[in-house]
Design a protein around this motif. Structure first.
Motif, mmCIF file in Angstrom:
data_model
loop_
_atom_site.group_PDB
_atom_site.id
_atom_site.type_symbol
_atom_site.label_atom_id
_atom_site.label_comp_id
_atom_site.label_asym_id
_atom_site.label_seq_id
_atom_site.Cartn_x
_atom_site.Cartn_y
_atom_site.Cartn_z
ATOM 1 N N LEU A 16 0.846 -1.201 0.000
ATOM 2 C CA LEU A 16 0.000 0.000 0.000
ATOM 3 C C LEU A 16 0.879 1.248 0.000
ATOM 4 C CD1 LEU A 16 -2.749 1.478 0.382
ATOM 5 C CD2 LEU A 16 -2.484 1.058 2.816
ATOM 6 N N GLY A 17 1.904 1.233 0.826
ATOM 7 C CA GLY A 17 2.837 2.357 0.857
ATOM 8 C C GLY A 17 3.597 2.524 -0.444
ATOM 9 N N VAL A 18 3.951 1.417 -1.078
ATOM 10 C CA VAL A 18 4.638 1.479 -2.364
ATOM 11 C C VAL A 18 3.739 2.129 -3.407
ATOM 12 C CG1 VAL A 18 5.539 0.073 -4.259
ATOM 13 C CG2 VAL A 18 6.192 -0.453 -1.911
ATOM 14 N N CYS A 19 2.483 1.713 -3.451
ATOM 15 C CA CYS A 19 1.539 2.304 -4.412
ATOM 16 C C CYS A 19 1.402 3.804 -4.182
ATOM 17 C CB CYS A 19 0.161 1.649 -4.292
ATOM 18 S SG CYS A 19 0.066 -0.021 -4.915
ATOM 19 N N MET A 20 1.278 4.201 -2.931
ATOM 20 C CA MET A 20 1.089 5.611 -2.620
ATOM 21 C C MET A 20 2.360 6.425 -2.876
ATOM 22 S SD MET A 20 -2.007 5.608 -2.001
ATOM 23 C CE MET A 20 -2.190 7.305 -1.589
ATOM 24 N N THR A 21 3.512 5.781 -2.881
ATOM 25 C CA THR A 21 4.757 6.470 -3.178
ATOM 26 C C THR A 21 4.972 6.621 -4.679
ATOM 27 O OG1 THR A 21 5.734 5.592 -1.155
ATOM 28 C CG2 THR A 21 7.261 6.414 -2.828
ATOM 29 N N VAL A 22 4.585 5.614 -5.437
ATOM 30 C CA VAL A 22 4.819 5.625 -6.878
ATOM 31 C C VAL A 22 3.896 6.614 -7.592
ATOM 32 C CG1 VAL A 22 4.732 4.198 -8.966
ATOM 33 C CG2 VAL A 22 5.777 3.311 -6.904
ATOM 34 N N ILE A 23 2.703 6.827 -7.079
ATOM 35 C CA ILE A 23 1.750 7.742 -7.734
ATOM 36 C C ILE A 23 2.346 9.140 -7.912
ATOM 37 C CG2 ILE A 23 -0.478 8.913 -7.471
ATOM 38 C CD1 ILE A 23 -1.562 6.271 -6.317
ATOM 39 N N PRO A 24 2.871 9.793 -6.873
ATOM 40 C CA PRO A 24 3.448 11.123 -7.120
ATOM 41 C C PRO A 24 4.726 11.091 -7.958
ATOM 42 C CG PRO A 24 3.538 10.588 -4.776
ATOM 43 C CD PRO A 24 2.802 9.494 -5.452
ATOM 44 N N ILE A 25 5.475 9.991 -7.895
ATOM 45 C CA ILE A 25 6.677 9.893 -8.724
ATOM 46 C C ILE A 25 6.294 9.889 -10.194
ATOM 47 C CG2 ILE A 25 8.560 8.344 -9.385
ATOM 48 C CD1 ILE A 25 8.766 7.575 -6.412
ATOM 49 N N ILE A 26 5.239 9.171 -10.537
ATOM 50 C CA ILE A 26 4.786 9.136 -11.929
ATOM 51 C C ILE A 26 4.296 10.525 -12.356
ATOM 52 C CG2 ILE A 26 3.014 8.213 -13.468
ATOM 53 C CD1 ILE A 26 3.339 5.560 -12.011
ATOM 54 N N LYS A 27 3.628 11.218 -11.455
ATOM 55 C CA LYS A 27 3.173 12.573 -11.784
ATOM 56 C C LYS A 27 4.352 13.519 -12.006
ATOM 57 C CE LYS A 27 -1.414 12.526 -9.825
ATOM 58 N NZ LYS A 27 -2.092 12.533 -11.097
ATOM 59 N N LEU A 28 5.404 13.367 -11.221
ATOM 60 C CA LEU A 28 6.582 14.223 -11.384
ATOM 61 C C LEU A 28 7.342 13.908 -12.673
ATOM 62 C CD1 LEU A 28 8.021 14.327 -7.760
ATOM 63 C CD2 LEU A 28 6.979 16.196 -9.032
ATOM 64 N N MET A 29 7.300 12.654 -13.101
ATOM 65 C CA MET A 29 8.009 12.250 -14.314
ATOM 66 C C MET A 29 7.308 12.732 -15.574
ATOM 67 S SD MET A 29 9.200 8.379 -13.307
ATOM 68 C CE MET A 29 9.073 7.886 -14.982
ATOM 69 N N LYS A 30 6.039 13.091 -15.449
ATOM 70 C CA LYS A 30 5.246 13.507 -16.609
ATOM 71 C C LYS A 30 5.346 12.460 -17.716
ATOM 72 C CE LYS A 30 5.302 18.246 -15.517
ATOM 73 N NZ LYS A 30 5.954 19.202 -14.948
ATOM 74 N N VAL A 31 4.879 11.272 -17.381
ATOM 75 C CA VAL A 31 5.006 10.112 -18.250
ATOM 76 C C VAL A 31 4.220 10.272 -19.540
ATOM 77 C CG1 VAL A 31 4.559 7.646 -18.400
ATOM 78 C CG2 VAL A 31 5.501 8.590 -16.321
ATOM 79 N N GLY A 32 3.126 10.937 -19.509
ATOM 80 C CA GLY A 32 2.311 11.093 -20.710
ATOM 81 C C GLY A 32 0.885 10.678 -20.429
ATOM 82 N N HIS A 33 0.159 10.393 -21.502
ATOM 83 C CA HIS A 33 -1.263 10.080 -21.343
ATOM 84 C C HIS A 33 -1.489 8.775 -20.602
ATOM 85 C CE1 HIS A 33 -0.226 7.782 -24.927
ATOM 86 N NE2 HIS A 33 -1.278 7.031 -24.672
ATOM 87 N N ASP A 39 -1.741 5.878 -12.740
ATOM 88 C CA ASP A 39 -2.115 6.468 -11.449
ATOM 89 C C ASP A 39 -3.423 5.887 -10.928
ATOM 90 O OD1 ASP A 39 0.091 8.051 -11.487
ATOM 91 O OD2 ASP A 39 -0.965 9.882 -12.066
ATOM 92 N N GLU A 40 -4.405 5.789 -11.803
ATOM 93 C CA GLU A 40 -5.706 5.257 -11.397
ATOM 94 C C GLU A 40 -5.607 3.784 -11.014
ATOM 95 O OE1 GLU A 40 -8.300 6.158 -14.630
ATOM 96 O OE2 GLU A 40 -8.264 8.314 -14.232
ATOM 97 N N LEU A 41 -4.829 3.025 -11.775
ATOM 98 C CA LEU A 41 -4.648 1.610 -11.435
ATOM 99 C C LEU A 41 -3.936 1.454 -10.096
ATOM 100 C CD1 LEU A 41 -3.646 0.072 -14.889
ATOM 101 C CD2 LEU A 41 -5.729 -0.386 -13.599
ATOM 102 N N LEU A 42 -2.940 2.282 -9.853
ATOM 103 C CA LEU A 42 -2.237 2.212 -8.571
ATOM 104 C C LEU A 42 -3.124 2.656 -7.409
ATOM 105 C CD1 LEU A 42 1.330 3.436 -9.535
ATOM 106 C CD2 LEU A 42 0.660 1.143 -8.812
ATOM 107 N N ALA A 43 -3.989 3.621 -7.642
ATOM 108 C CA ALA A 43 -4.942 4.024 -6.599
ATOM 109 C C ALA A 43 -5.908 2.877 -6.297
ATOM 110 C CB ALA A 43 -5.705 5.268 -7.031
#
Length: 95
Positions: A16-33, A39-43
């Protein structure tokens, strides 16, 4: 299978903590569409791991509710499958 809940509880809380940590990292990376979908799958995975943790906790507290341990195990496996899908999607996006 009685001692499985003792392993599921800390591991699902960690995941659970891993999922919550990866979500903002993906947002910071600006991965794309596809980043929004990941993000939604990890949530969703976070909720699944929370359900797994709660069910395993309840099965430890109430040993007479033996089915809860099996349900916690099933939820944990679904959460791992969801994280695997996210990892594959993210790896193909970063190529």
């Amino acid at each position: 299978m009685r001692n499985l809940a003792h392993h599921i509880l800390p591991t699902s809380a960690t995941m659970l903590g891993v999922c919550m940590t990866v979500i903002p990292i993906i947002k910071l990376m600006k991965v794309g569409h596809i980043g929004t979908m990941i993000d939604e799958l990890l949530a969703d995975d976070s909720v699944i791991f929370l359900i797994s943790a709660v069910l395993s906790y309840l099965s430890i507290r109430r040993p007479s509710w033996g089915r809860l341990e099996r349900h916690a195990d099933i939820a944990f496996v679904f959460g791992l499958c969801g994280m695997s899908v996210c990892a594959v999607l993210l790896s193909f996006e970063l190529l």
